[in-house]
Design an enzyme around this catalytic site. Sequence first.
Site, PDB file in Angstrom:
ATOM      1  N   ASN A 157       0.860  -1.173   0.000  1.00 10.33           N
ATOM      2  CA  ASN A 157       0.000   0.000   0.000  1.00 10.33           C
ATOM      3  C   ASN A 157       0.896   1.222   0.000  1.00 10.33           C
ATOM      4  OD1 ASN A 157      -2.861  -1.119   0.447  1.00 10.33           O
ATOM      5  ND2 ASN A 157      -1.594  -2.201   1.957  1.00 10.33           N
ATOM      6  N   GLU A 158       1.075   1.772  -1.187  1.00  9.61           N
ATOM      7  CA  GLU A 158       2.009   2.872  -1.363  1.00  9.61           C
ATOM      8  C   GLU A 158       1.387   4.174  -0.866  1.00  9.61           C
ATOM      9  OE1 GLU A 158       4.824   1.984  -1.946  1.00  9.61           O
ATOM     10  OE2 GLU A 158       5.115   0.708  -3.701  1.00  9.61           O
TER      11      GLU A 158
END
Length: 635
Positions: A157-158
């Site tokens: 999850n950037e």
Amino acid sequence: MSMVDSFEKIPVKIFGSLEEGSRFIGKEIAHLIREKEARGEKTVLGLATGSSPKSLYAELVRLHREERLSFRNVITFNLDEYYPIDNDALQSYNRFMKEQLFDKVDIDPANCHIPNGQWEKEKIKQHCIAYEEMIEKAGGIDLQILGIGNNGHIGFNEPGSSIYSRTRLVPLDNSTRIANSHDFQNISQVPRLAITMGISTILKARRIVLMAWGQIKAPVLQKAVEGNVTEQIPASLLQQHNDCTFVTDEMAASELTRFKSPWLTGETAWTPAVIRKAVVNMALKLGKPILSLTNNDYNDSGLSDLLVEKGDAYEINLQVFYLLRDSITGWPGGKPNAHLPTHPERSEPFPKRVMIFSPHPDDDIISMGGTFMRLHDQGHDVHVAYQTSGNIAVTDEFVTRFLDFAVGFEVLSGIDSKKSSQILEQATSYLKTKKPSDIDTVEIRSIKGLIRRCEAKATCRYVGIPDENIHFMNLPFYETGTIEKKPMGEEDVQLTVDLLRKIKPQQIYCAGDLADPHGTHKVCLDVVFESLRRLKAAGDTWLNDCWLWLYKGAWQEWDISEIEMAIPMSPDQVRKKRFGIFIHQSQKDMVPFQGSDSREFWQRAEDRNANTANLYAQLGFTKYAAMEAFVRWHY
Ligand code: F6R
């Protein structure tokens, strides 16, 4: 609420080493599994990959083998997988989990769930929904293990991922692709996509433990723990979970206010080192030379306590100024025939036998080339020990170039020894058919190692070091042919003990990358530390007269407030060092496993040395072209 808690919004447990931290988490997992088993329940674990959990998985395997921890009642869900990727590719997380854990414990493979990098693209959405359903069906995750990306990502999850996100296909941030490129031959081979559990999936876990080891994680860890909750730093969203703990080593925790500015979080023992750190940081932050700092500056920077304890700013400024001034010297081996009690090194004995340990064949010239040359020019008996062959950092094109040379040489000289023709033939045909995930054969590795040995020898000759002072150690821990190395072994230590006993140096230089928990440099350092410990225990008295200095082998530098010996360099010396680095032609332009910094080695070295000189100048000292920096290690 303690003063630490007022800064840290997530509980952080800090350990002396990643092994200790991993044992702590291992214990919690073992306790959970056993407790649930006793109640006839299964334990659902959320698992991570990457370098951080490796020591945890090693500990779980140990618990299984030595303390009969069973995984029969364990169900696992992994966070993520690259997309697309073959399950058995070297870099696949499916393969990673099997190798690190699943194949080594008694878990039922049917209970192990990992997003699959081979899913058909059209069906990924369905697979992701099914993945979430499977987690729910298993009763939800009891304990989720996480690592943290340098950009703050959890799972993949950037930054920018929504707190409501669920399992899905995501593009990888460029910084993540660069950070993970060291597992691949080069950046272009790092997949652009990945499948990851979402933030909401992670937050639903009943308990979360995030691991972070090493200096590299320190800045982002501080933001996640002490900063605002923001989707720009996904790990900061964990502040909203009611049972989350961060487990770190001292390096990863080093940017937290309790270490960075301990005077803000409680009583401080004002030792000279703490005073130096506080004053240097304040001066740099305010952009003032040390001797210009005023009582007001101290008060405004939260250092009123220091004023109360030590008196006037003027006195404290002088104390710190002198400490820094005395760290600067052009005589790294000590100044002969001089009585200088504040000098960083002893004048006697002179000349000194000096041993430079260089983890790879070019760390000596890159990290301390100026000092290396000075030591030799000032008459010391300088030895260099190249600890590893460095063979994996040579490209196939480079080997081919040398093979062509060797073939040409054979023809030219009329040599026709059967063996050498055979090696050449095998090597040439292997390289022609080599696939990106293939591990080099022993021949190719020795040719690559030979190339680097010749370069190191050429550099030593350039500095003026005689051949008999060059020692190629080829430590066995390094010789795996892959980026993943073995841990330090008995043979590594024995080779080092023998060499040290033979040379009996009075000064040792080592790459002091204490903060690089996974890398070759750390193992090389541990090998030297362990060898010195053994020599001491064996009563080798020559050690009483041997000082150990640490240079930073990677491209970071010591914190300016820690430096105990700074060796200035003139523009000419900078140029001479640059040419010394250029000799390592196999490392110029592009190297495999380049990592996250696209600058060439000579550029990194020059930037770093110039930066140290600039910092000294900002603090009010003479401005040199460049400086190399060292910290003394008391063993
Ligand atoms: C891996 C994962 C990632 C890593 C993170 C840190 O399953 O989910 O979030 O935890 O990229 O990686 P390392 O541990 O290699 O520094």
